[in-house]
Design a protein around this motif. Sequence first.
Motif, PDB file in Angstrom:
ATOM      1  N   THR A   1      74.856  21.781  85.714  1.00 58.49           N
ATOM      2  CA  THR A   1      75.804  21.321  86.736  1.00 58.49           C
ATOM      3  C   THR A   1      76.488  22.503  87.404  1.00 58.49           C
ATOM      4  O   THR A   1      76.670  22.520  88.635  1.00 58.49           O
ATOM      5  N   ARG A   2      76.862  23.515  86.604  1.00 60.45           N
ATOM      6  CA  ARG A   2      77.481  24.709  87.184  1.00 60.45           C
ATOM      7  C   ARG A   2      76.522  25.419  88.133  1.00 60.45           C
ATOM      8  O   ARG A   2      76.920  25.888  89.204  1.00 60.45           O
TER       9      ARG A   2
ATOM     10  N   ARG B   1      74.033  24.038  89.805  1.00 62.56           N
ATOM     11  CA  ARG B   1      73.883  23.226  91.009  1.00 62.56           C
ATOM     12  C   ARG B   1      75.069  23.407  91.948  1.00 62.56           C
ATOM     13  O   ARG B   1      74.907  23.565  93.167  1.00 62.56           O
ATOM     14  N   ARG B   2      76.278  23.409  91.376  1.00 66.92           N
ATOM     15  CA  ARG B   2      77.464  23.584  92.215  1.00 66.92           C
ATOM     16  C   ARG B   2      77.506  24.977  92.835  1.00 66.92           C
ATOM     17  O   ARG B   2      77.927  25.142  93.989  1.00 66.92           O
ATOM     18  N   ALA B   3      77.080  25.982  92.056  1.00 65.00           N
ATOM     19  CA  ALA B   3      77.084  27.346  92.592  1.00 65.00           C
ATOM     20  C   ALA B   3      76.112  27.472  93.759  1.00 65.00           C
ATOM     21  O   ALA B   3      76.412  28.128  94.764  1.00 65.00           O
TER      22      ALA B   3
ATOM     23  N   ARG C   1      75.069  24.940  95.681  1.00 63.46           N
ATOM     24  CA  ARG C   1      75.559  24.117  96.788  1.00 63.46           C
ATOM     25  C   ARG C   1      76.714  24.785  97.521  1.00 63.46           C
ATOM     26  O   ARG C   1      76.875  24.609  98.732  1.00 63.46           O
ATOM     27  N   ALA C   2      77.524  25.562  96.796  1.00 62.01           N
ATOM     28  CA  ALA C   2      78.690  26.186  97.410  1.00 62.01           C
ATOM     29  C   ALA C   2      78.353  27.455  98.178  1.00 62.01           C
ATOM     30  O   ALA C   2      79.207  28.002  98.883  1.00 62.01           O
ATOM     31  N   ARG C   3      77.120  27.956  98.072  1.00 56.22           N
ATOM     32  CA  ARG C   3      76.763  29.210  98.733  1.00 56.22           C
ATOM     33  C   ARG C   3      76.599  29.020 100.239  1.00 56.22           C
ATOM     34  O   ARG C   3      76.179  27.962 100.708  1.00 56.22           O
TER      35      ARG C   3
END
Length: 457
Positions: free
Chosen positions: A195-196, A198-200, A202-204
């Motif tokens: 999950t971390r 994926r979020r990293a 997506r946030a790029r």
Amino acid sequence: MKHGDSLYRRLLTWLLLPALILAGLMVVQAWLEARRTADRAFDRLLEAASLAIAEQVQWQDDRLWLDLPPAALEMLATDAEERVFYSLVDREGRFITGNAELPGDSRSSRESGDTLFFRNLEWQGLALRQGVRRSQLEDWRQSEPYEVRVAHSREGRDALARELLRGNLAYILVMAALTVTVLLLAIRAALAPLTRLRRAIRARDPRTLAPLELPLPRELAELRETLNDLLARMRRVRANQERFIGDASHQLRTPLAGLSAHAELALRHDDPQRWRDALVAMQATSARTARLAMQLLSLTRLDNPEYAPEFDELDLAAVARQAVRDHWAHCHRDGIDLGVEDPGSPATIRGVTWQLDEALGNLIDNARRYGARRITVRARAQPPALEVEDDGPGIPESRHLLVLRPFHRGQDDGEGSGLGLAIVDGIARTHGARLRLGEGTGGRGLIVSLTFPREDP
């Protein structure tokens, strides 16, 4: 947004499925154990009742006689109100006394001494649990064997088994709830790094191709490194694209500026001859610009990783002859001897016609522009190959790799764009062919060969 199957659901399914199967087996085992426990408890009562009855058996008036105390059967009575049966049988199997003529057990006839057997029995539509005690009445006058048969219905046993099962089920349900809770927490904790990640991602910023720096477990660290490798390749591709765009804009800016200068110069004069000279220069410049644009499009198309051309069966000799026909007029006008050598046997490969035409066209045009007076296009059958040989100035071996780069000219004073050999190299890679540059016949000129892989029979 439509979501497909999730890793969380897959893990939960594959972990819960064995747990549910195990829970089912535990329920079955609990039921069997409850029945065995209930049978053992009530069998002790049957044993005590049969023993109490056997102790009251006497020999009187030349026959077996039984004075049964009420306590002998009362010990079998429970809250379930079972039906209780007993009978006394002599050595011949004759019924002596009792409240029911119960059947015997075949095992008792093979045993001697004081023995006890238990069995489940269907009798007159009733499900019974029976105990058969074989004993012997002995005194100083005689020895008389007999059997005491005691049975009762299963209401009490089944009630006890259900009660024991309820207790076990409560324990199993508590353990199942704890197991499911632990599995849910464990899966969520195990997938937290994913999950971390994926979020990293997506946030790029989409424009950022910097490597990911995120502490992850070993399995996901391998995925992170794979992503970083992909980002590194994308950085190289973007750098190449930016360099290509810069070089292309520079190459196109020069002829466009020349066109503008010729047009401006022509507008300053009223002499028709000056206008004609300017138009001739503009026509030559526009022709070179058009060729440069076509070469840029070809190179861009070849460098596209998603480009997947359809291969057809081609005859290299036919491709060589067509290239000579297409360029013969230009070469003849410039006084260049352009010819073709046919292998005389089929030289068949699987390829793309326009790409091979483009490759031969670039090689012939390069030789013509850089001073060749004789150009030979050659097709070979074993191994299948195409060659273009000229008697021009050639290219030093130290620069063979450099000339394959886009916009690198073999001679600084040439009229070419520096894209011809780069395009030929891209076409060779598309066909899985080997591109080789070497000296021409007699150590003069240049020979460029494309050797194709052999076709499987």
